[in-house]
Every structure is written in C-alpha cells, then in structure tokens.
Motif scaffolding. Structure first.
Motif, PDB file in Angstrom:
ATOM      1  N   ARG A 277       0.819  -1.214   0.000  1.00  0.00           N
ATOM      2  CA  ARG A 277       0.000   0.000   0.000  1.00  0.00           C
ATOM      3  C   ARG A 277       0.860   1.275   0.000  1.00  0.00           C
ATOM      4  NH1 ARG A 277      -3.695  -2.125  -1.896  1.00  0.00           N
ATOM      5  NH2 ARG A 277      -5.446  -3.108  -0.826  1.00  0.00           N
TER       6      ARG A 277
ATOM      7  N   VAL B  43       7.698   8.401  -3.327  1.00  0.00           N
ATOM      8  CA  VAL B  43       6.710   7.734  -2.471  1.00  0.00           C
ATOM      9  C   VAL B  43       5.560   7.285  -3.371  1.00  0.00           C
ATOM     10  CG1 VAL B  43       5.053   8.017  -0.585  1.00  0.00           C
ATOM     11  CG2 VAL B  43       7.290   9.121  -0.433  1.00  0.00           C
ATOM     12  N   ARG B  44       5.183   6.030  -3.256  1.00  0.00           N
ATOM     13  CA  ARG B  44       4.035   5.531  -4.017  1.00  0.00           C
ATOM     14  C   ARG B  44       2.957   5.089  -3.034  1.00  0.00           C
ATOM     15  NH1 ARG B  44       7.513   1.513  -7.493  1.00  0.00           N
ATOM     16  NH2 ARG B  44       8.852   3.021  -8.520  1.00  0.00           N
ATOM     17  N   VAL B  45       1.766   5.626  -3.236  1.00  0.00           N
ATOM     18  CA  VAL B  45       0.638   5.268  -2.381  1.00  0.00           C
ATOM     19  C   VAL B  45      -0.371   4.519  -3.244  1.00  0.00           C
ATOM     20  CG1 VAL B  45      -1.245   6.139  -0.960  1.00  0.00           C
ATOM     21  CG2 VAL B  45       0.973   7.291  -0.903  1.00  0.00           C
ATOM     22  N   HIS B  46      -0.693   3.312  -2.816  1.00  0.00           N
ATOM     23  CA  HIS B  46      -1.671   2.511  -3.567  1.00  0.00           C
ATOM     24  C   HIS B  46      -3.026   2.675  -2.884  1.00  0.00           C
ATOM     25  CE1 HIS B  46       1.541   0.245  -5.774  1.00  0.00           C
ATOM     26  NE2 HIS B  46       2.222   0.706  -4.739  1.00  0.00           N
ATOM     27  N   GLY B  47      -3.826   3.589  -3.365  1.00  0.00           N
ATOM     28  CA  GLY B  47      -5.139   3.833  -2.765  1.00  0.00           C
ATOM     29  C   GLY B  47      -5.227   5.239  -2.209  1.00  0.00           C
TER      30      GLY B  47
ATOM     31  N   GLY C  38     -15.183  15.835   1.153  1.00  0.00           N
ATOM     32  CA  GLY C  38     -13.992  15.663   0.311  1.00  0.00           C
ATOM     33  C   GLY C  38     -13.845  14.218  -0.145  1.00  0.00           C
ATOM     34  N   ARG C  39     -14.255  13.308   0.704  1.00  0.00           N
ATOM     35  CA  ARG C  39     -14.150  11.876   0.390  1.00  0.00           C
ATOM     36  C   ARG C  39     -15.356  11.371  -0.408  1.00  0.00           C
ATOM     37  NH1 ARG C  39      -9.127  10.302   1.548  1.00  0.00           N
ATOM     38  NH2 ARG C  39      -8.444  10.659   3.690  1.00  0.00           N
TER      39      ARG C  39
ATOM     40  N   LEU D 140      -5.673  16.468   1.076  1.00  0.00           N
ATOM     41  CA  LEU D 140      -5.463  15.016   1.106  1.00  0.00           C
ATOM     42  C   LEU D 140      -6.784  14.257   1.216  1.00  0.00           C
ATOM     43  CD1 LEU D 140      -2.396  14.673   3.507  1.00  0.00           C
ATOM     44  CD2 LEU D 140      -2.467  14.122   1.083  1.00  0.00           C
TER      45      LEU D 140
ATOM     46  N   GLY E 248      -9.384  14.857  -0.515  1.00  0.00           N
ATOM     47  CA  GLY E 248     -10.115  14.804  -1.782  1.00  0.00           C
ATOM     48  C   GLY E 248     -10.502  16.146  -2.372  1.00  0.00           C
TER      49      GLY E 248
ATOM     50  N   LEU F 200       5.490  12.249  -4.972  1.00  0.00           N
ATOM     51  CA  LEU F 200       4.375  11.413  -4.498  1.00  0.00           C
ATOM     52  C   LEU F 200       3.532  10.957  -5.683  1.00  0.00           C
ATOM     53  CD1 LEU F 200       2.730  10.299  -2.070  1.00  0.00           C
ATOM     54  CD2 LEU F 200       1.435  12.419  -2.121  1.00  0.00           C
ATOM     55  N   ARG F 201       3.367   9.657  -5.791  1.00  0.00           N
ATOM     56  CA  ARG F 201       2.536   9.127  -6.874  1.00  0.00           C
ATOM     57  C   ARG F 201       1.426   8.284  -6.277  1.00  0.00           C
ATOM     58  NH1 ARG F 201       5.934   5.618 -10.296  1.00  0.00           N
ATOM     59  NH2 ARG F 201       3.907   4.986 -11.044  1.00  0.00           N
ATOM     60  N   PHE F 202       0.210   8.589  -6.687  1.00  0.00           N
ATOM     61  CA  PHE F 202      -0.911   7.743  -6.274  1.00  0.00           C
ATOM     62  C   PHE F 202      -1.113   6.688  -7.357  1.00  0.00           C
ATOM     63  CE2 PHE F 202      -1.762  11.374  -3.563  1.00  0.00           C
ATOM     64  CZ  PHE F 202      -2.155  10.751  -2.392  1.00  0.00           C
ATOM     65  N   VAL F 203      -1.107   5.446  -6.902  1.00  0.00           N
ATOM     66  CA  VAL F 203      -1.260   4.328  -7.826  1.00  0.00           C
ATOM     67  C   VAL F 203      -2.604   3.686  -7.533  1.00  0.00           C
ATOM     68  CG1 VAL F 203      -0.199   2.182  -8.630  1.00  0.00           C
ATOM     69  CG2 VAL F 203       1.226   3.986  -7.653  1.00  0.00           C
ATOM     70  N   ALA F 204      -3.291   3.270  -8.586  1.00  0.00           N
ATOM     71  CA  ALA F 204      -4.592   2.624  -8.377  1.00  0.00           C
ATOM     72  C   ALA F 204      -4.407   1.385  -7.508  1.00  0.00           C
ATOM     73  CB  ALA F 204      -5.203   2.244  -9.725  1.00  0.00           C
ATOM     74  N   ARG F 205      -5.366   1.171  -6.609  1.00  0.00           N
ATOM     75  CA  ARG F 205      -5.290   0.033  -5.680  1.00  0.00           C
ATOM     76  C   ARG F 205      -5.309  -1.279  -6.435  1.00  0.00           C
ATOM     77  NH1 ARG F 205      -9.120  -0.649  -0.497  1.00  0.00           N
ATOM     78  NH2 ARG F 205      -9.315  -2.709  -1.363  1.00  0.00           N
ATOM     79  N   ARG F 206      -4.436  -2.184  -6.006  1.00  0.00           N
ATOM     80  CA  ARG F 206      -4.470  -3.511  -6.638  1.00  0.00           C
ATOM     81  C   ARG F 206      -5.440  -4.406  -5.897  1.00  0.00           C
ATOM     82  NH1 ARG F 206       1.355  -3.014  -7.244  1.00  0.00           N
ATOM     83  NH2 ARG F 206       1.676  -4.151  -5.326  1.00  0.00           N
TER      84      ARG F 206
END
Lengths: 272, 230
Positions: A74, A131-135, A162-163, B76, B78, B224-230
């Motif tokens: 994650r 930094v990579r954030v998954h989600g 916001g969410r 953060l 949204g 910072l990279r947001f990656v789609a959830r696996r």
C-alpha cells in the motif's frame, strides 16, 4: 507541575511497574526531551506520572509477533533523502508497508520523524526519492489540522464531503470513530474549547474517515490519558485487521505492541 | 460543486461564530462614514465604501490565515485547491453583501441627489475585490500582523493619494473613488467606465494570485505518486 518533579515521579512509577532499567531510561530521556522542546506542562502533555507509567508498562509488554500478513503493498517509500540547510535529516530512507501492517517510525527528537511523514503525505518535498501510495491516504498531523470555530460533527462533514460521503455517512462515520476512542463528539463544543487530548481524537477520527487505504499518524496520542492511549492502539489494531496500512510516528521507542515494522530514524552517528 | 458548497458553508459558520469580529466589521465602516458626514457628504460615501473594503479585506486575511492549518489535510481528503479558495471566497462575498446592505440603506435614507445605483455598484465591486485581496495577502504573508500592516498601508495610501495620480491606479480600491465621483458629483460616464475596467482588472488579477498561490501551496509534490489500488 515542574518537569523535574514530574520526571522523578515517573521514574519511580516505572520502577514500581517493573519496567526494565534501560527501557525506563529510554522513556525518561524521550519524555524529558519532548517536554524540554515543547515547553508543555507534563501533566497536560502526558497526564499524571502514575497513569503514564502504567501505559508505558502495558505497551512494553510485547505481544507475540504476528505472522506477516502478506497483503498487497500500500505504501512504498524509496530512497528518501532530505536536508535542511547543511543538516541531513533523512538519508536514503526506504519503507514498505502492506495492507494489514502497522509500521512504527521511531527516533530521537529532531531525527526527522515528522518530516518523513510529511514527505509520505506529500506535504513536504524531499531532495531525493519517491513515495508511491496505492489507494487513498488519511493523515493525522501532530498538531493543528482542525478548525477552531467548528464543532466535531462539522469537521466530519467537511472531511466526508472531500471523500465523497453524504452528510449522514460522514456524521455517522465520525461518531462511530469517536466512540471507538471512548469519546462522544455530539454537542456544540467548538474545537478551540476541546482539551488537547480530545482535539487529537478529533484529528484521528478525521484521518480515518472515508476508509482510506493508508493511514499516516504523527504522534496522534499527544495529550491522551491512559485509557485513551490504549483505545488508540486498539483502534490501530482494528484498522490493521481491516486491511489498512498504518504508519505511526512515535517518540516512545518501546511502543511496539502489534507493530510489524519499526523504522528507526535515529542518525547512525548518534547511536555510536 | 458540493465540495465548494460545503467549504463555503463551513467558512460561513466559522465567520458567524466570531461574533466580536462581526460586530467590529459591521461598525467599522460606520466610523468612516460619520467621520466625513458633516463636512462633505460625497467624501463620506467614498469613505464608507473604503471602510467596507478594509473590513472585508481584513476578514479575508484572517480567514485565509486560519485556513492554512487545515487546508493541507483537506487537500489530502479529496478537495482540489479550487474547491477550497472558491468556497472561502463565496462565504466572504456573502458576508460582504450582508455587511454592505445596511450601509446602502443608510445612504438611501441619509443622502440626496446621488446616483444610488452607482453606489450599490461600488459596494458590490468593493466586496468582490476585497475578499480575494485579503486572501492574496494571507497567501503572500502568512503572519497576520504583516498582512494587517500592508492593509493599513494600502488603505492609508488610498485615502491620501490623489486619485488623478496615475500611481494611485495601482491601488486595488481606486475604482471606488472613480465610480464614487460619478455617483456623487454626477460626472460623465467616463468615470464609471474607468472604474468598472479597473475593478474588473483588479478582480481578475487578485483571483489569479489567489488561484496560483493556492495551486502552489497545495500542489501534489512530484515525489508522491498515487497508484490505483491492486
């Protein structure tokens, strides 16, 4: 209460709770450093020494290590470096946190714990690294992060919108999160009138609202009493069991119950 | 739209709970008005508009400063930067209109032989410009005291400088003097046109500053990279 008096009482209480001498020494050093840096009244910051010692004693009785959950990654922190002027705060820091894992970021005051979390949250730019954030990301700052003139329910609505949550979802979600911390947020008390500990609970609930996949918590228990402190860790464990990836910055080196990974940011030269 | 609306609603709630500040904001332009009422009616109208501009800029400055602590976490959560500053502007414009309304009524009752429509227009434009002006100051000067000092200088210059001096056109509320002259002294439409153009340019420039400052401060950092959830 004077710092020295409070720290002496804490030392006595730690002995009484059977906390090992080296552990007690670490706790006292960290606590003293925090008080010295923040200038906080110890009673306000940590509560009575008896209660705080009991909390520490509970936290250092390590739970049996959990099996690695092996969930999907994650959070990936790759080669983060950060300098402030000529001082290198973070050097090539790496961290991977998977779903269902709790990582603790520890280190002495000034070792860059909050900077590290700020970089993970994208609030601070590193000099190098990625930094990579998954989600989705939830973030609980060490201080601030609330609006003085809004009541808790309005904070929930604000973050919830916001969410993409409806008003009812946001309010109910916020109240449920607060109940998990043994706090009833209903009422018209504005954030500026909440105690420091309760404001941190509000901060924490806001971070968890909307079901983020990664939670970044920067010393969120400041001002918590003993019960709230334990509630906090239980909430962290619930999040972990729900498959969240959690990073907790802590100044208590031994607060590792239920923690899967520990990232110690204390500079190497300081450890020699 | 919902996000902007929620930000506006919460900003309005925050402002509404600062009762002491609201009372001062409401009374502040009255002091300006009364200070010149006996000697020169036209000046009192120009001054009350300037008072509204100062009061609203101050409110925006403080609102912008107070929001700095919470905006990163909202980003953060949204929100885009535009949701945040447009919501805040909407709230401030609403407060400004409510603040101006009693002064418009006061002038309608207390003043004769002036162009009331033009006076309403000045108030509208003053509120429109003052809110982004205060927010722009809060973006440029994070400490409120510094922002207040700059506001003091701007309004002081606005009062002292000769409006015919071309340098005075650099001040954000110059248009109020120009349209004020049109409204009070019944001059030709050139004053109105110049005032409208100045207000439009100021408004556009200040909105651009607010948008750019917000975009920069709340930007997603390149590391910072947001990656789609696996």
């Amino acid at each position: 209460m004077r710092h020295d008096t409070w720290l002496d009482a804490l030392a006595g209480e730690l002995r009484r709770h059977g906390v090992a001498a080296d552990t007690a020494g670490n706790v006292l050093a960290e606590t003293a450093a925090h008080l010295w840096e923040s200038g906080d009244d110890p009673l306000r910051a940590f509560g009575p020494p008896q209660a705080y010692a009991a909390t520490v004693a509970d936290s250092v009785r390590l739970a049996p290590p959990r099996r690695a959950p092996g969930g999907p990654v994650r959070l990936e922190v790759l080669g983060i470096s950060k300098r402030y002027g000529r001082r290198t705060v973070l050097r090539e820091v790496n961290l991977t946190v998977r779903a269902g894992e709790v990582a603790a970021v520890v280190g002495a005051n000034g070792s860059g714990k909050s900077t590290f979390l700020g970089i993970c949250a994208g609030l601070v730019s590193p000099d190098r690294g990625e930094v990579r954030v998954h989600g989705a990301l939830g973030y609980c700052p060490q201080g601030g992060g609330t609006s003085d003139f809004l009541v808790p329910d309005e904070h929930f609505l604000l973050v919830g919108a916001g969410r993409g949550m409806s008003r009812t979802e946001a309010r109910d979600g916020g109240r449920a999160g607060a109940a998990a911390l043994d706090w009833d947020p209903r009422g018209r008390t504005q954030a500026r009138h909440l105690s420091g500990g309760t404001r941190q609970k509000l901060n924490l609930v806001m971070a968890g609202l909307g079901d983020p996949d990664v939670l970044l918590l920067d010393e969120p228990y400041q001002g918590f009493d003993q019960g709230s402190y334990l509630d906090f860790w239980q909430q962290v464990h619930r999040w972990r069991d729900a498959g969240k990836a959690i990073v907790v910055v802590t100044h208590l080196l031994n607060t590792r119950d239920g923690v899967d990974t520990v990232l110690d940011l204390t500079p190497r030269e300081a450890l020699r | 739209m919902t996000k902007t609306f929620v930000v506006a609603e919460m900003a309005l709630r925050e402002i509404a709970r600062r009762r002491g500040v609201l009372a001062i904001l409401l009374i502040f332009p009255l002091a300006f008005y009364l200070s010149r009422r006996d000697s020169h009616a036209g000046q009192s109208i120009r001054f009350v508009c300037l008072g509204i501009g100062w009061a609203m800029s101050t409110a925006a400055l403080f609102a912008g400063s107070a929001a700095r602590a919470v905006e990163p976490r909202l980003r953060l959560s949204g929100y885009r930067g535009s949701h945040l500053y447009l919501g805040r502007l909407a709230a401030l414009w609403t407060v400004g209109l409510l603040l101006s309304a009693p002064y418009y009524v006061l002038i309608r009752i207390d003043q004769e032989h002036v162009r009331y429509g033009a006076i309403g227009l000045i108030m509208l434009l003053t509120v429109a410009v003052a809110a982004p002006f205060g927010l722009a100051l809060s973006a440029a000067l994070p400490r409120e005291l510094e922002g207040m000092l700059v506001l003091l200088i701007v309004v002081g210059l606005q009062m002292m400088m000769d409006p015919a001096d071309s340098a005075s056109r650099l001040l954000p509320f110059w248009f109020s003097r120009e349209i004020g002259t049109y409204a009070v002294d019944h001059t030709d439409g050139g004053y109105l046109t110049r005032g409208l153009i100045h207000a439009a340019v100021c408004l556009a420039a200040l909105l651009a500053v607010v948008a750019a400052a917000s975009g920069y401060r709340l930007r997603q950092r390149s590391h910072l990279r947001f990656v789609a959830r696996r």
